[in-house]
Scaffold this motif. Structure first.
Motif, mmCIF file in Angstrom:
data_model
loop_
_atom_site.group_PDB
_atom_site.id
_atom_site.type_symbol
_atom_site.label_atom_id
_atom_site.label_comp_id
_atom_site.label_asym_id
_atom_site.label_seq_id
_atom_site.Cartn_x
_atom_site.Cartn_y
_atom_site.Cartn_z
ATOM 1 N N PRO A 159 1.112 -0.967 -10.638
ATOM 2 C CA PRO A 159 -0.199 -0.543 -10.127
ATOM 3 C C PRO A 159 -1.269 -1.625 -10.193
ATOM 4 O O PRO A 159 -2.334 -1.471 -9.599
ATOM 5 C CB PRO A 159 -0.570 0.627 -11.042
ATOM 6 C CG PRO A 159 0.145 0.323 -12.330
ATOM 7 C CD PRO A 159 1.443 -0.327 -11.924
ATOM 8 N N THR A 160 -1.006 -2.710 -10.905
ATOM 9 C CA THR A 160 -1.990 -3.768 -11.029
ATOM 10 C C THR A 160 -1.283 -5.101 -11.255
ATOM 11 O O THR A 160 -0.052 -5.165 -11.268
ATOM 12 C CB THR A 160 -2.962 -3.480 -12.197
ATOM 13 O OG1 THR A 160 -4.024 -4.434 -12.191
ATOM 14 C CG2 THR A 160 -2.236 -3.526 -13.528
ATOM 15 N N ARG A 176 0.831 -1.200 0.000
ATOM 16 C CA ARG A 176 0.000 0.000 0.000
ATOM 17 C C ARG A 176 0.866 1.252 0.000
ATOM 18 O O ARG A 176 1.864 1.330 0.729
ATOM 19 C CB ARG A 176 -0.939 0.017 1.200
ATOM 20 C CG ARG A 176 -1.894 -1.166 1.247
ATOM 21 C CD ARG A 176 -3.093 -0.868 2.119
ATOM 22 N NE ARG A 176 -3.927 0.181 1.554
ATOM 23 C CZ ARG A 176 -4.855 -0.032 0.600
ATOM 24 N NH1 ARG A 176 -5.055 -1.242 0.116
ATOM 25 N NH2 ARG A 176 -5.590 0.969 0.146
ATOM 26 N N ASP A 200 -3.364 5.575 0.142
ATOM 27 C CA ASP A 200 -4.618 4.818 0.054
ATOM 28 C C ASP A 200 -4.664 3.900 -1.166
ATOM 29 O O ASP A 200 -5.685 3.264 -1.427
ATOM 30 C CB ASP A 200 -5.811 5.783 -0.004
ATOM 31 C CG ASP A 200 -5.964 6.581 1.285
ATOM 32 O OD1 ASP A 200 -5.619 6.033 2.346
ATOM 33 O OD2 ASP A 200 -6.403 7.740 1.211
ATOM 34 N N GLY A 201 -3.567 3.838 -1.924
ATOM 35 C CA GLY A 201 -3.555 3.030 -3.145
ATOM 36 C C GLY A 201 -2.956 1.658 -2.930
ATOM 37 O O GLY A 201 -2.144 1.437 -2.026
ATOM 38 N N GLN A 202 -3.367 0.720 -3.776
ATOM 39 C CA GLN A 202 -2.867 -0.657 -3.715
ATOM 40 C C GLN A 202 -1.980 -0.929 -4.917
ATOM 41 O O GLN A 202 -2.369 -0.664 -6.054
ATOM 42 C CB GLN A 202 -4.051 -1.624 -3.707
ATOM 43 C CG GLN A 202 -3.651 -3.093 -3.729
ATOM 44 C CD GLN A 202 -4.849 -4.007 -3.602
ATOM 45 O OE1 GLN A 202 -5.483 -4.074 -2.553
ATOM 46 N NE2 GLN A 202 -5.176 -4.715 -4.674
ATOM 47 N N TYR A 203 -0.772 -1.441 -4.661
ATOM 48 C CA TYR A 203 0.183 -1.756 -5.714
ATOM 49 C C TYR A 203 0.668 -3.192 -5.533
ATOM 50 O O TYR A 203 0.578 -3.760 -4.442
ATOM 51 C CB TYR A 203 1.370 -0.787 -5.688
ATOM 52 C CG TYR A 203 0.992 0.614 -6.116
ATOM 53 C CD1 TYR A 203 1.242 1.070 -7.398
ATOM 54 C CD2 TYR A 203 0.351 1.465 -5.223
ATOM 55 C CE1 TYR A 203 0.878 2.340 -7.786
ATOM 56 C CE2 TYR A 203 -0.026 2.749 -5.607
ATOM 57 C CZ TYR A 203 0.242 3.174 -6.890
ATOM 58 O OH TYR A 203 -0.136 4.440 -7.277
#
Length: 211
Positions: A115-116, A89, A92-95
């Motif tokens: 990022p994905t 993280r 607030d983003g998920q990587y």
């Protein structure tokens, strides 16, 4: 190898060519970079400098680590490579963190933050790994994740499914990275993904010299 020998070798390999007008003695700069990468928070690293009468902001130490552009050595020829992916993280983003480890030496061979999670990105990760190291004859240890297996197929690499055993080496790396990002909120907060990716390369550099 004795602990002080490993530390000395690591300090020797930290290049401070980026320094132009820095009042901090270079040995203290190198020690600060090494201590932070070895697990000391930025706040505690700043406190370490204060013991020697040097007052620096946390952002200054962060910039030293970033500008040193530390990278794990290339040209390895491992017999096995453990590869895995995990969620990291940033704010607030998920990587997705992709990592490859030599289970015989526990050395980190390559990391990449994306990022994905897709087949194409996994294939790119394997391509970068092959450019850095001689791994075409290695046996890749993967779990049942489809992107990793598909990437091995596309690159013509030998692989086998292994949930535990030698793949524990890459899990140890993930545990340490997550410990750092959970404990030190200033590591992966308020930074962009490129900076986090640079930090992971620096972490790999330090990890390989202190294991």
């Amino acid at each position: 190898m004795p602990e002080n020998d490993r530390l000395g070798r690591c300090l020797d390999e930290i290049d401070l060519e980026f320094v132009e007008r820095e009042a901090t003695p270079q040995l203290l700069m190198k020690l600060s970079i090494q201590l932070h990468l070895a697990g000391l928070s930025l706040s505690n690293t700043v406190s370490f400098l204060e013991v020697f009468g040097v007052s620096r902001a946390r952002s200054t130490v962060h910039n030293w680590v970033h500008k040193a552009d530390l990278q794990p050595q290339t040209g390895r020829s491992p017999d096995h490579v453990a590869v895995d992916e995990t969620v990291i993280r940033i704010d607030d983003g998920q990587y997705w963190l992709y990592a490859a480890v030599d289970p015989d030496s526990n050395e980190l061979l390559h990391t990449k933050l994306e990022p994905t999670r897709t087949n194409a990105l996994a294939e790119m990760f394997f391509g970068e790994l092959r450019e850095k190291h001689d791994v075409d004859d290695a046996v890749f240890l993967v779990d049942d994740a489809t992107p990793l297996k598909e990437a091995c197929h596309r690159h013509g690499l030998d692989f086998r499914y292994e949930r535990h055993g030698n793949r524990n080496s890459v899990e140890r790396v993930f545990r340490e990275v997550k410990r750092r990002t959970n404990s030190f909120s200033n590591c992966f907060s308020h930074v962009d993904p490129a900076t986090a990716d640079d930090w992971l390369s620096s972490f790999a550099f330090a990890w390989n010299r202190l294991i």
